[in-house]
Design a protein around this motif. Structure first.
Motif, mmCIF file in Angstrom:
data_model
loop_
_atom_site.group_PDB
_atom_site.id
_atom_site.type_symbol
_atom_site.label_atom_id
_atom_site.label_comp_id
_atom_site.label_asym_id
_atom_site.label_seq_id
_atom_site.Cartn_x
_atom_site.Cartn_y
_atom_site.Cartn_z
ATOM 1 N N LEU A 77 14.612 11.215 1.681
ATOM 2 C CA LEU A 77 13.556 11.599 0.735
ATOM 3 C C LEU A 77 12.518 10.499 0.608
ATOM 4 N N LEU A 78 12.973 9.252 0.572
ATOM 5 C CA LEU A 78 12.060 8.107 0.479
ATOM 6 C C LEU A 78 11.054 8.134 1.624
ATOM 7 N N GLU A 79 11.556 8.314 2.830
ATOM 8 C CA GLU A 79 10.667 8.305 3.991
ATOM 9 C C GLU A 79 9.748 9.520 3.993
ATOM 10 N N ALA A 80 10.269 10.669 3.570
ATOM 11 C CA ALA A 80 9.447 11.881 3.524
ATOM 12 C C ALA A 80 8.312 11.744 2.522
ATOM 13 N N ARG A 81 8.549 11.008 1.455
ATOM 14 C CA ARG A 81 7.512 10.817 0.425
ATOM 15 C C ARG A 81 6.529 9.717 0.790
ATOM 16 N N THR A 106 13.920 5.017 -5.714
ATOM 17 C CA THR A 106 13.280 5.207 -4.415
ATOM 18 C C THR A 106 12.331 6.405 -4.404
ATOM 19 N N GLY A 107 11.831 6.756 -5.562
ATOM 20 C CA GLY A 107 10.765 7.755 -5.615
ATOM 21 C C GLY A 107 11.152 9.156 -6.001
ATOM 22 N N PHE A 155 7.260 6.592 0.517
ATOM 23 C CA PHE A 155 7.503 5.609 -0.541
ATOM 24 C C PHE A 155 7.372 4.210 0.039
ATOM 25 N N SER A 156 6.563 3.352 -0.613
ATOM 26 C CA SER A 156 6.259 2.026 -0.078
ATOM 27 C C SER A 156 7.008 0.919 -0.824
ATOM 28 N N ALA A 157 6.937 -0.287 -0.268
ATOM 29 C CA ALA A 157 7.550 -1.448 -0.922
ATOM 30 C C ALA A 157 6.914 -1.690 -2.283
#
Length: 326
Positions: free
Chosen positions: A175-179, A71-72, A181-183
């Motif tokens: 962390l995924l949302e903060a970055r 997830t990034g 991170f896309s599909a």
């Protein structure tokens, strides 16, 4: 046939689920300043996140590291026992270490703490004891303590490992949302799976091109179009003008409707029976988008045109099936 047991398996199972559910619910009040600090430290990390833990905590650590990595957040797991025998070389001062221990005093983890401190890698702990050695040495401690294990003996790690796993997921998602991170980013981490194929495969990767594209002119008779459909085997033919621009499409469904009108297939030109402004797709669109269009319109094939409307390919349901998009 053996005599059926009278033991209430169902009640035991439900009790275990309730205990673990309560342990998860208690985590909501633990998303505090320590959690935010842990996120900030990982976001600032110039290396990778190194997760470590012994026993069941180690198993959970493997999963947390895998979830972070997909997830990034680049991450991997290091066994603390192996770290004491050479694997400390896998950790650098640019990394962040997440150490998992329910007691916070697991000897194999505590043994490597001075080395982690000496190299300057920030330490985040996930423990069930905020007063433990591990918690006190960490820049942030994620509290994963539980009221009770689901195990009635209070021995097998059950609620505690579940709570730790959920806290790890919460960390990864934050962390995924903060970055941002896309599909598509996720697909690059999963190129071999069906999700990767759906999110990475473009129409241009699997479309028919050149002489494989079924195409006729508006002057072509219906019988000529039927021959083209049979030769190319896509269940349809496109209709294009002299410049290559698509002007229409004729499908198997159109043929059935046309024959109901008793039209002479040998004399009727395509301009009289084709569907004008038929649906098409562009080559740089996802193959999954082609599937969605076909499902929506209940059709089995699509022409592929470039941005100027010029015919450049064709794709059908069988192509999507072979490519694993379906």
């Amino acid at each position: 046939m053996t005599e059926q047991s009278t033991y209430d398996f169902r009640n035991s199972a439900l009790q275990a689920i309730r205990i673990e559910r309560d342990a998860i619910s208690a985590l909501e009040n633990r998303i505090d300043d320590h959690f935010i600090r842990a996120c900030e430290v990982i976001m600032a990390c110039k290396g990778r996140v190194v997760v470590t833990g012994m026993g069941k905590s180690g198993h959970i650590g493997h999963k947390i590291a895998a979830t972070l990595a997909s997830t990034g957040t680049p991450a991997f797991f290091v066994h603390p026992g192996e770290a004491s025998h050479g694997d400390m070389g896998m950790i650098t001062s640019q990394d962040v270490v997440i150490a998992i221990s329910n007691s916070g005093n697991t000897s194999e983890v505590i043994t490597i703490l001075p080395l982690i401190k000496r190299m300057g890698a920030p330490l985040i702990s996930m423990t069930g004891n905020p007063n433990s050695t591990l918690s006190k040495e960490a820049v942030a401690n994620l509290d994963v303590s539980v009221e009770a294990e689901a195990c009635p003996l209070g021995l097998a790690p059950t609620s505690s490992t579940t709570a730790t796993l959920v806290m790890g997921d919460a960390l990864a998602v934050a962390l995924l949302e903060a970055r941002g991170f896309s599909a598509e980013d996720f697909a690059f981490s999963h190129p071999g799976g069906s999700l990767g194929r759906k999110l990475l495969l473009r129409v241009s990767d699997i479309m028919h091109t050149g002489d494989s594209i079924p195409t006729v002119s508006e002057d072509t008779t219906l019988s000529g179009a039927l021959l083209e459909i049979s030769r190319k085997g896509l269940g349809m033919t496109t209709v294009a003008d002299a410049t290559g621009a698509m002007t229409g499409i004729f499908t198997d469904g159109d043929l059935r409707r046309t024959l109901d009108k008793s039209i002479d297939v040998h004399t009727t030109p395509m301009r009289d029976v084709m569907t004008r402004n038929g649906r098409a797709i562009q080559p740089d669109q996802l193959a999954a988008e082609a599937l969605n269009i076909m499902d929506e319109l209940k059709i089995n094939a699509l022409p592929v045109v470039d941005k100027s409307g010029t015919l450049v390919g064709a794709i059908n349901m069988h192509d999507l099936l072979r490519a694993g998009v379906i």
